[in-house]
Design an enzyme around this catalytic site. Structure first.
Site, PDB file in Angstrom:
ATOM      1  N   CYS A  42     -42.463 -36.696  -4.200  1.00  0.00           N
ATOM      2  CA  CYS A  42     -42.872 -37.394  -5.411  1.00  0.00           C
ATOM      3  C   CYS A  42     -41.757 -38.355  -5.800  1.00  0.00           C
ATOM      4  CB  CYS A  42     -43.154 -36.390  -6.521  1.00  0.00           C
ATOM      5  SG  CYS A  42     -43.736 -37.201  -8.008  1.00  0.00           S
ATOM      6  N   CYS A  73     -45.987 -45.149  -8.968  1.00  0.00           N
ATOM      7  CA  CYS A  73     -46.105 -44.157  -7.883  1.00  0.00           C
ATOM      8  C   CYS A  73     -45.137 -44.479  -6.733  1.00  0.00           C
ATOM      9  CB  CYS A  73     -47.541 -44.065  -7.361  1.00  0.00           C
ATOM     10  SG  CYS A  73     -47.778 -42.603  -6.314  1.00  0.00           S
TER      11      CYS A  73
HETATM   12  O1  PYC Z   1     -44.291 -41.176  -7.748  1.00  0.00           O
HETATM   13  O2  PYC Z   1     -44.713 -40.440  -5.734  1.00  0.00           O
HETATM   14  C1  PYC Z   1     -44.950 -40.500  -6.923  1.00  0.00           C
HETATM   15  C2  PYC Z   1     -46.093 -39.705  -7.460  1.00  0.00           C
HETATM   16  C3  PYC Z   1     -46.997 -38.967  -6.747  1.00  0.00           C
HETATM   17  C4  PYC Z   1     -47.884 -38.427  -7.671  1.00  0.00           C
HETATM   18  C5  PYC Z   1     -47.513 -38.836  -8.927  1.00  0.00           C
HETATM   19  N1  PYC Z   1     -46.412 -39.638  -8.771  1.00  0.00           N
END
Ligand code: PYC
Length: 318
Positions: free
Chosen positions: A94, A244
């Site tokens: 993550c 993300c």
């Molecule tokens: O930032 O990799 C990330 C992530 C995955 C799910 C929520 N954030």
């Protein structure tokens, strides 16, 4: 055997990275043995999954929270080990959570600016705490597994996207005709959830049959400082408030494969709530190594109370 015999306390620190929350268990977690972080994850999942649910699900948590369990790394060159989880299960890696972890460890005065290695279930990642408080995460090698994959989505027609790995499996769609705006969250959620269901139904998977559990849509940026804006559907139907980290890694691997991003070139990914990660990619011996930079802020340091008399002690589960 009951999981707890009396009142049990877990110390947690909450932070957010570009709006996306991370809740890290600092102490009070069960003993997961002495193996690698990957083997600790197996023990946690098999024996203590209720603790995951207690930490992130209602009534203490919320769907958007990504939980993390700080643990002893097997690889002693690492500053920490971490297992990430959410409202329905576990994450390989993550990105926003690793940025949150670094800022949390700095808040606890357990690390100073500089380079640190972190052991995750999908491999070692490197994270640098910068002097200005931002964090750069060098993610696991990322790659595009399949390009221009067509999936038939009832009510929407055919949707074409790429399947890519960035520490989690993503289906990335640029050509969708949707408005990537915060005011459109409900429709974006419904559309991406329909894609996810069809990927499963049509047996479209990542390498080795692994489930694609993140769907990422791209559109033009709203910020003059960004290259693109995204909407990312997470496995438990929540959406990522941050751009993300693993999704941006997957995106950069696809751009690189298409010759649209060169090694070292900066890619600025804006999230659905307007936060931005700065990314770039490096190639080494055929592997693509993405880096993501962002900031996180600690916003709570508290104790969760697990009372076996409480009928929802271990969370409201799906
Ligand atoms: O930032 O990799 C990330 C992530 C995955 C799910 C929520 N954030």
């Amino acid at each position: 055997m009951p999981l707890i015999s009396g009142i049990h306390r877990l110390r947690v620190i909450d932070s957010h990275t570009g709006g996306e929350p991370t809740r890290i268990i600092i102490s009070g977690a069960p003993d997961l043995g002495n193996g690698s972080v990957a083997s600790k994850l197996s023990v946690f999942r098999d024996k203590f999954d209720s603790i995951r649910s207690a930490v992130v699900n209602e009534p203490r948590g919320a769907d958007a929270i990504v939980g993390a369990l700080l643990c002893e790394p097997q690889d002693k060159s690492c500053t920490a080990g971490v297992i990430f989880f959410n409202n329905v299960g576990y994450l390989g890696m993550c990105g926003h959570g690793t940025i949150g972890l670094m800022v949390t460890l700095a808040h606890l005065q357990k690390l100073t600016p500089g380079l640190h290695e972190i052991e995750t279930p999908v491999g070692k990642v490197t994270a640098r705490l910068l002097e200005d408080g931002r964090v750069t995460v060098q993610n696991v090698p990322s790659y595009r597994h399949a390009a221009k994959v067509k999936v038939e989505v009832p009510g929407h027609g055919p949707v074409t996207g790429d399947v890519a790995w960035g520490g989690n499996w993503f289906f990335l769609v640029s050509d969708h005709g949707m408005d990537i705006s915060f005011s459109n969250i409900d429709r974006l959620t419904e559309f991406t959830w329909a894609i996810r269901k069809q990927l499963k139904a049509q047996n479209i998977t990542g390498r080795g049959g692994q489930e694609i559990d993140h769907i990422e849509l791209f559109g033009p940026p709203h910020s003059a400082e960004a290259d693109s804006k995204n909407f990312v559907l997470c496995p438990g139907k929540s959406y990522d408030r941050s751009p993300c980290g693993t999704g941006t890694s997957a995106k950069m691997a696809c751009l690189y494969a298409d010759g649209k991003l060169r090694a070292g070139e900066i890619w600025r990914q804006e999230s659905i709530v307007g936060s931005i990660f700065e990314g770039s990619i490096a190639e080494n011996k055929g592997d693509l190594h993405p880096s993501i930079t962002g900031s996180a802020f600690v916003n709570a340091d508290s104790e969760l109370i697990l009372d076996p008399q409480d009928p929802f002690c271990f969370g409201i589960r799906q």
